[in-house]
Design a protein around this motif. Structure first.
Motif, short mmCIF file in Angstrom:
data_model
loop_
_atom_site.label_atom_id
_atom_site.label_comp_id
_atom_site.label_asym_id
_atom_site.label_seq_id
_atom_site.Cartn_x
_atom_site.Cartn_y
_atom_site.Cartn_z
N LEU A 18 0.84 -1.20 0.00
CA LEU A 18 0.00 0.00 0.00
C LEU A 18 0.87 1.24 0.00
O LEU A 18 1.58 1.53 0.97
N GLY A 19 0.82 1.98 -1.11
CA GLY A 19 1.48 3.28 -1.18
C GLY A 19 0.58 4.34 -0.58
O GLY A 19 -0.65 4.28 -0.71
N THR A 20 1.18 5.34 0.06
CA THR A 20 0.38 6.26 0.88
C THR A 20 0.61 7.73 0.56
O THR A 20 0.20 8.60 1.33
N MET A 21 1.23 8.04 -0.58
CA MET A 21 1.62 9.43 -0.79
C MET A 21 0.44 10.39 -1.02
O MET A 21 0.63 11.60 -1.05
N THR A 22 -0.77 9.85 -1.14
CA THR A 22 -1.95 10.72 -1.23
C THR A 22 -2.49 11.12 0.15
O THR A 22 -3.30 12.04 0.24
N ALA A 30 -9.28 10.32 7.89
CA ALA A 30 -10.30 9.26 7.92
C ALA A 30 -10.18 8.36 6.69
O ALA A 30 -10.30 7.13 6.78
N ASP A 31 -9.95 8.97 5.53
CA ASP A 31 -9.74 8.19 4.30
C ASP A 31 -8.54 7.26 4.45
O ASP A 31 -8.59 6.09 4.06
N ALA A 32 -7.46 7.82 4.99
CA ALA A 32 -6.23 7.04 5.15
C ALA A 32 -6.48 5.83 6.05
O ALA A 32 -6.06 4.71 5.75
N ASP A 37 -7.30 -0.03 6.82
CA ASP A 37 -8.17 -1.12 7.29
C ASP A 37 -8.45 -2.12 6.16
O ASP A 37 -8.32 -3.33 6.35
N VAL A 38 -8.83 -1.60 4.99
CA VAL A 38 -9.15 -2.48 3.86
C VAL A 38 -7.92 -3.23 3.39
O VAL A 38 -7.98 -4.43 3.08
N LEU A 317 -8.85 1.13 -4.70
CA LEU A 317 -7.95 0.25 -3.95
C LEU A 317 -8.32 -1.21 -4.16
O LEU A 317 -7.45 -2.05 -4.46
N ASN A 318 -9.60 -1.53 -4.05
CA ASN A 318 -10.03 -2.92 -4.24
C ASN A 318 -9.80 -3.39 -5.67
O ASN A 318 -9.39 -4.54 -5.89
#
Length: 348
Positions: A18-22, A30-32, A37-38, A317-318
């Protein structure tokens, strides 16, 4: 979810990272948390971030990505379930706010960078600590030709490895990696680690997608294979161009429309657009979405240890994770190579 060993370490990481740069720019806290979680629900145990994030880089938001991950770790108590990777920014006057204009990979700088990341991430250790780009002169981020006239003062690799070795001994980091590196760089890091008794790099995080396949054409794949250095492939969708969303709607919401065009002009090159159009047509002709085919290509390459995916919505993501189950027919692989022969690495 398939897993693979990272380099010569004992770290077992998911084939999708999972990349997180956004997080902190296009995604709220909350989005993060929802994405994290997913990701874990879907079997991802590998999370990648950087002290410089989110992007596009701004002084006002720098460090927010690590803070959002840290608040999630504190809230959930799931630190032991994840392999956590982050990166130290190298010298670059355009991001002077990250540890100041003298930022580099010397002992004092790396110690400060690690301590700052640990605080933001709310953890006692980092599983994989990476050098975001080299201290020395090397073409990166869209520059694709080495220029000896651009030489600059750089921290010697041996000095950097020694500084990282102290942090490994102290338990602040477990393993190390490089990013945006060359075949020479990989071999030099490995040579110095083995001859000087210093930490050995486990991974290289480099650009790899259908428009940017230099990893396999610059002999980086051979160097990493022979030295047991795992590729962490980033930008597998070429900033969204390989999803064909901009092809279908030039004003589609995404990084290439919400941020200044000058930030990442390589993905706006005419050859990139032409190549992406052909890849999209090929995918659709075989019952796949362009994103599915582009991701399935990267997921299936023998030299890719893990692929770093990013998303701004849970639907994206899914879909990106689901593409791991797509198997490309030989006919499609052959057509991909034919397109690549005509449009060779336009996004590199």
């Amino acid at each position: 979810m398939q897993r693979t060993q990272l380099g010569r370490t004992g770290l077992s990481v998911s084939k999708v990272c999972l990349g997180t740069m956004t997080f902190g720019e296009q995604n709220s806290e909350a989005d993060a948390h929802a994405q994290l979680d997913v990701a874990l629900e879907r079997g991802i145990n590998f999370i990648d971030t950087a002290e410089m994030y989110p992007v596009m880089p701004r002084a006002e938001t720098q460090g927010a990505t690590e803070r959002f991950i840290g608040s999630w770790l504190k809230k959930t108590g799931r630190r032991a379930e994840v392999v956590l990777a982050t990166k130290a920014a190298g010298p670059n006057p355009n991001v002077h706010w990250v540890r100041g204009p003298q930022r580099n990979f010397d002992r004092a700088n790396l110690r400060q960078a690690v301590e700052d990341s640990l605080r933001r991430l709310q953890t006692d250790y980092i599983d994989l600590y990476q050098l975001h780009w080299p201290s020395r002169n090397l073409p990166i981020f869209g520059a694709n030709q080495f220029n000896p006239r651009a030489e600059r003062d750089a921290v010697p690799i041996e000095e950097t490895l020694a500084a990282l070795g102290e942090l490994v001994e102290e338990g602040k980091i477990r393993h190390i990696g490089v990013s945006n590196e060359s075949a020479w760089g990989v071999c030099e890091f490995v040579k110095l680690s083995e001859t000087k008794g210093l930490p050995r790099i486990a991974s290289i995080q480099n650009l790899y997608n259908l428009t940017a396949r230099a990893f396999e054409t610059s002999l980086l794949d051979e160097a990493c294979f022979r030295e047991d250095v795992s590729l962490l492939a980033y930008s597998p969708l070429a900033f969204g161009q390989l999803t064909a969303k901009y092809l279908d709607d030039p004003k589609a919401h995404g990084r290439l429309t919400i941020f200044p065009a000058a930030w990442s002009p390589r993905y706006l090159r005419p050859a990139v657009l032409a190549a992406c159009a052909e890849y999209a047509a090929l995918a659709r002709a075989h019952g796949m979405t362009p994103a599915q085919m582009a991701l399935a290509w990267v997921y299936s390459r023998w030299f890719v240890g893990s692929t770093i995916i990013g998303a701004t919505t849970l639907t994206q993501l899914n879909e990106n994770i689901d593409a791991l189950e797509v198997k490309l027919p030989d006919e499609v692989v052959a057509r991909i190579d034919e397109i690549h022969a005509r449009f060779t690495n336009p996004g590199q």
